[in-house]
Design a protein around this motif. Structure first.
Motif, PDB file in Angstrom:
ATOM      1  N   TYR A  10       0.814  -1.217   0.000  1.00 40.02           N
ATOM      2  CA  TYR A  10       0.000   0.000   0.000  1.00 40.02           C
ATOM      3  C   TYR A  10       0.852   1.273   0.000  1.00 40.02           C
ATOM      4  N   TRP A  11       2.016   1.230   0.648  1.00 42.90           N
ATOM      5  CA  TRP A  11       2.866   2.410   0.772  1.00 42.90           C
ATOM      6  C   TRP A  11       3.919   2.491  -0.331  1.00 42.90           C
ATOM      7  N   GLY A  12       3.714   1.762  -1.411  1.00 43.46           N
ATOM      8  CA  GLY A  12       4.727   1.684  -2.453  1.00 43.46           C
ATOM      9  C   GLY A  12       5.174   3.017  -3.017  1.00 43.46           C
ATOM     10  N   LEU A  13       4.258   3.967  -3.155  1.00 44.25           N
ATOM     11  CA  LEU A  13       4.622   5.276  -3.700  1.00 44.25           C
ATOM     12  C   LEU A  13       5.509   6.070  -2.751  1.00 44.25           C
ATOM     13  N   ASN A  14       5.336   5.878  -1.451  1.00 44.34           N
ATOM     14  CA  ASN A  14       5.981   6.740  -0.464  1.00 44.34           C
ATOM     15  C   ASN A  14       7.217   6.151   0.195  1.00 44.34           C
ATOM     16  N   ILE A  15       7.406   4.850   0.094  1.00 43.91           N
ATOM     17  CA  ILE A  15       8.545   4.224   0.768  1.00 43.91           C
ATOM     18  C   ILE A  15       9.885   4.807   0.326  1.00 43.91           C
ATOM     19  N   PRO A  16      10.121   5.066  -0.964  1.00 43.56           N
ATOM     20  CA  PRO A  16      11.406   5.677  -1.340  1.00 43.56           C
ATOM     21  C   PRO A  16      11.672   6.995  -0.613  1.00 43.56           C
ATOM     22  N   PHE A  17      10.638   7.796  -0.418  1.00 43.45           N
ATOM     23  CA  PHE A  17      10.796   9.048   0.330  1.00 43.45           C
ATOM     24  C   PHE A  17      11.161   8.767   1.781  1.00 43.45           C
ATOM     25  N   PHE A  18      10.410   7.894   2.456  1.00 46.12           N
ATOM     26  CA  PHE A  18      10.669   7.632   3.862  1.00 46.12           C
ATOM     27  C   PHE A  18      12.064   7.037   4.074  1.00 46.12           C
ATOM     28  N   ARG A  19      12.565   6.280   3.109  1.00 43.09           N
ATOM     29  CA  ARG A  19      13.895   5.690   3.246  1.00 43.09           C
ATOM     30  C   ARG A  19      15.007   6.742   3.243  1.00 43.09           C
ATOM     31  N   THR A  20      14.741   7.929   2.726  1.00 37.20           N
ATOM     32  CA  THR A  20      15.737   9.000   2.809  1.00 37.20           C
ATOM     33  C   THR A  20      15.846   9.546   4.225  1.00 37.20           C
ATOM     34  N   LEU A  21      14.859   9.219   5.077  1.00 34.94           N
ATOM     35  CA  LEU A  21      14.823   9.741   6.434  1.00 34.94           C
ATOM     36  C   LEU A  21      15.238   8.722   7.486  1.00 34.94           C
ATOM     37  N   GLY A  22      15.158   7.438   7.152  1.00 32.92           N
ATOM     38  CA  GLY A  22      15.507   6.425   8.139  1.00 32.92           C
ATOM     39  C   GLY A  22      15.111   5.035   7.702  1.00 32.92           C
ATOM     40  N   ASP A  23      15.290   4.059   8.616  1.00 33.13           N
ATOM     41  CA  ASP A  23      14.811   2.707   8.357  1.00 33.13           C
ATOM     42  C   ASP A  23      13.292   2.722   8.339  1.00 33.13           C
ATOM     43  N   VAL A  24      12.707   1.995   7.403  1.00 35.45           N
ATOM     44  CA  VAL A  24      11.261   2.007   7.218  1.00 35.45           C
ATOM     45  C   VAL A  24      10.698   0.609   7.403  1.00 35.45           C
ATOM     46  N   ILE A  25       9.680   0.495   8.211  1.00 36.71           N
ATOM     47  CA  ILE A  25       9.010  -0.785   8.434  1.00 36.71           C
ATOM     48  C   ILE A  25       7.586  -0.683   7.914  1.00 36.71           C
ATOM     49  N   GLU A  26       7.271  -1.511   6.945  1.00 32.44           N
ATOM     50  CA  GLU A  26       5.940  -1.579   6.368  1.00 32.44           C
ATOM     51  C   GLU A  26       5.181  -2.682   7.101  1.00 32.44           C
ATOM     52  N   LEU A  27       4.266  -2.293   7.988  1.00 30.86           N
ATOM     53  CA  LEU A  27       3.581  -3.220   8.889  1.00 30.86           C
ATOM     54  C   LEU A  27       2.122  -3.380   8.487  1.00 30.86           C
ATOM     55  N   ASP A  28       1.635  -4.620   8.487  1.00 29.70           N
ATOM     56  CA  ASP A  28       0.216  -4.866   8.196  1.00 29.70           C
ATOM     57  C   ASP A  28      -0.685  -4.129   9.172  1.00 29.70           C
ATOM     58  N   LYS A  30       4.029  15.211  -3.352  1.00 26.42           N
ATOM     59  CA  LYS A  30       5.210  16.046  -3.139  1.00 26.42           C
ATOM     60  C   LYS A  30       5.012  17.010  -1.974  1.00 26.42           C
ATOM     61  N   ALA A  31       3.847  17.646  -1.930  1.00 26.32           N
ATOM     62  CA  ALA A  31       3.575  18.587  -0.847  1.00 26.32           C
ATOM     63  C   ALA A  31       3.486  17.864   0.492  1.00 26.32           C
ATOM     64  N   ALA A  32       2.817  16.705   0.504  1.00 23.71           N
ATOM     65  CA  ALA A  32       2.678  15.939   1.747  1.00 23.71           C
ATOM     66  C   ALA A  32       4.037  15.461   2.249  1.00 23.71           C
ATOM     67  N   GLU A  33       4.872  15.001   1.343  1.00 19.32           N
ATOM     68  CA  GLU A  33       6.191  14.522   1.753  1.00 19.32           C
ATOM     69  C   GLU A  33       7.064  15.661   2.268  1.00 19.32           C
ATOM     70  N   LYS A  34       6.918  16.839   1.722  1.00 20.33           N
ATOM     71  CA  LYS A  34       7.665  17.994   2.235  1.00 20.33           C
ATOM     72  C   LYS A  34       7.231  18.317   3.658  1.00 20.33           C
ATOM     73  N   VAL A  35       5.921  18.295   3.899  1.00 22.00           N
ATOM     74  CA  VAL A  35       5.404  18.567   5.240  1.00 22.00           C
ATOM     75  C   VAL A  35       5.912  17.510   6.224  1.00 22.00           C
ATOM     76  N   MET A  36       5.872  16.245   5.814  1.00 25.78           N
ATOM     77  CA  MET A  36       6.316  15.169   6.698  1.00 25.78           C
ATOM     78  C   MET A  36       7.812  15.255   6.966  1.00 25.78           C
ATOM     79  N   LYS A  37       8.593  15.587   5.941  1.00 21.97           N
ATOM     80  CA  LYS A  37      10.042  15.708   6.134  1.00 21.97           C
ATOM     81  C   LYS A  37      10.362  16.829   7.105  1.00 21.97           C
ATOM     82  N   ASP A  38       9.710  17.975   6.927  1.00 15.70           N
ATOM     83  CA  ASP A  38       9.941  19.094   7.840  1.00 15.70           C
ATOM     84  C   ASP A  38       9.595  18.714   9.270  1.00 15.70           C
ATOM     85  N   PHE A  39       8.506  17.992   9.437  1.00 14.83           N
ATOM     86  CA  PHE A  39       8.077  17.580  10.773  1.00 14.83           C
ATOM     87  C   PHE A  39       9.072  16.615  11.408  1.00 14.83           C
ATOM     88  N   ILE A  40       9.507  15.621  10.661  1.00 15.05           N
ATOM     89  CA  ILE A  40      10.412  14.607  11.199  1.00 15.05           C
ATOM     90  C   ILE A  40      11.796  15.178  11.453  1.00 15.05           C
TER      91      ILE A  40
END
Length: 297
Positions: free
Chosen positions: A42-60, A274-284
């Motif tokens: 489900y998170w296939g579009l966003n996982i590459p972005f999250f991996r730039t920030l840290g280890d990513v766990i895709e949990l059911d 793109k906008a959502a990922e920018k907001v999330m990156k700034d927050f994290i």
């Protein structure tokens, strides 16, 4: 990408995949939890972005493929749901300094778990979180059917529905603001092509059990006064989660940053990627949130 791991807890099986960070210096651990009717990938579009920030766990999400509820004759309570989801998080990510990200029902889960275990959760991102029942509209029919022991009938109907041509596309079309523009994107076309086989594996009875649980759910007493830094993102035109419900959470959560996306529906992280990922990156990256401050995109 690592192999999918399995974790059993009481009447449940959860699975997860750990994706190593693309940034060797990062110490973030980010757990992603999808919404109702989500499946592996489900998170296939966003996982590459999250991996730039840290280890990513895709949990059911509990009860969602490949997750399994062993004895489907047992009722599912909110306590059971949250306990199982939390145990899956500890098993996959450890028990401290965790960033939780959830969408819809997953957003509800991460908000509640952060409130119950604030010492373990570093920060929370809830995207269009479900807040409380009753379940609205036509979905209520499924809830009533399960309670009337007509689950087999609705199992059959769900199987037919998700097997129809373009059933997945129709589902996303209902939840987004501009379905024509959404489905015209090449990345969305590729995502749906890769995601559909997993979506088709969803177990109708388990999905209905989660829906029935949601009909009885209210997380407001749990999350009231939560002190964990929290980002809530939602679309101004969300047809699924009432804006007034989310606004109530925003008002009663001390350390929340609320961001409202205009011309956007339920799938903020996909529609306004793109906008959502920018907001999330700034927050994290900032590792702090403002107090009940609302931003607009």
């Amino acid at each position: 990408m690592s192999e999918r791991q399995t974790y059993n807890w009481k009447n449940h099986r959860l699975t997860y995949v750990r994706h190593k960070s693309l940034n060797p210096k990062s110490k973030e651990t980010i757990v992603l939890v999808g919404g109702w009717c989500s499946a592996a990938g489900y998170w296939g579009l966003n996982i590459p972005f999250f991996r730039t920030l840290g280890d990513v766990i895709e949990l059911d999400l509990v009860g969602h493929y490949p997750a399994e509820i062993f004895d489907q004759k047992k009722g599912l309570t909110l306590q059971d749901f949250l306990e199982t989801q939390a145990q899956g998080i500890w098993a996959s990510a450890g028990e401290k300094d965790i960033t939780l990200v959830g969408h819809s029902t997953g957003g509800m889960a991460v908000l509640a778990i952060a409130s119950l275990f604030p010492q373990r959760i570093k920060q929370v991102i809830a995207i269009a979180p479900y807040v409380h029942g009753p379940v609205p509209g036509i979905l209520k029919i499924g809830v009533v059917g399960l309670r009337a022991n007509l689950g087999t009938f609705f199992d059959f109907g769900f199987k037919i529905g998700k097997s129809l041509p373009k059933a997945l596309q129709i589902g996303f079309s209902y939840g987004v603001y501009d379905s024509t523009a959404f489905h015209a994107r090449e990345d969305i076309k590729q995502f749906l092509k890769e995601y559909n086989p997993q979506f088709e594996c969803l177990n109708p009875r388990q999905i209905l059990m989660i829906l029935e649980m949601l009909d009885r759910t209210d997380i407001r007493p749990i999350v009231f006064g939560n002190q964990v830094p929290t980002l809530i993102m939602r679309g101004e035109e969300d047809p699924i989660i009432p804006g007034k419900d989310v606004m109530e959470l925003e008002r009663t959560t001390p350390h929340v940053k609320a961001v409202l996306f205009s011309q956007c529906g339920h799938f903020v992280h996909m529609e306004k990627q793109k906008a959502a990922e920018k907001v999330m990156k700034d927050f994290i990256v900032m590792k702090k949130s403002s107090t009940t401050k609302k931003s607009f995109f």
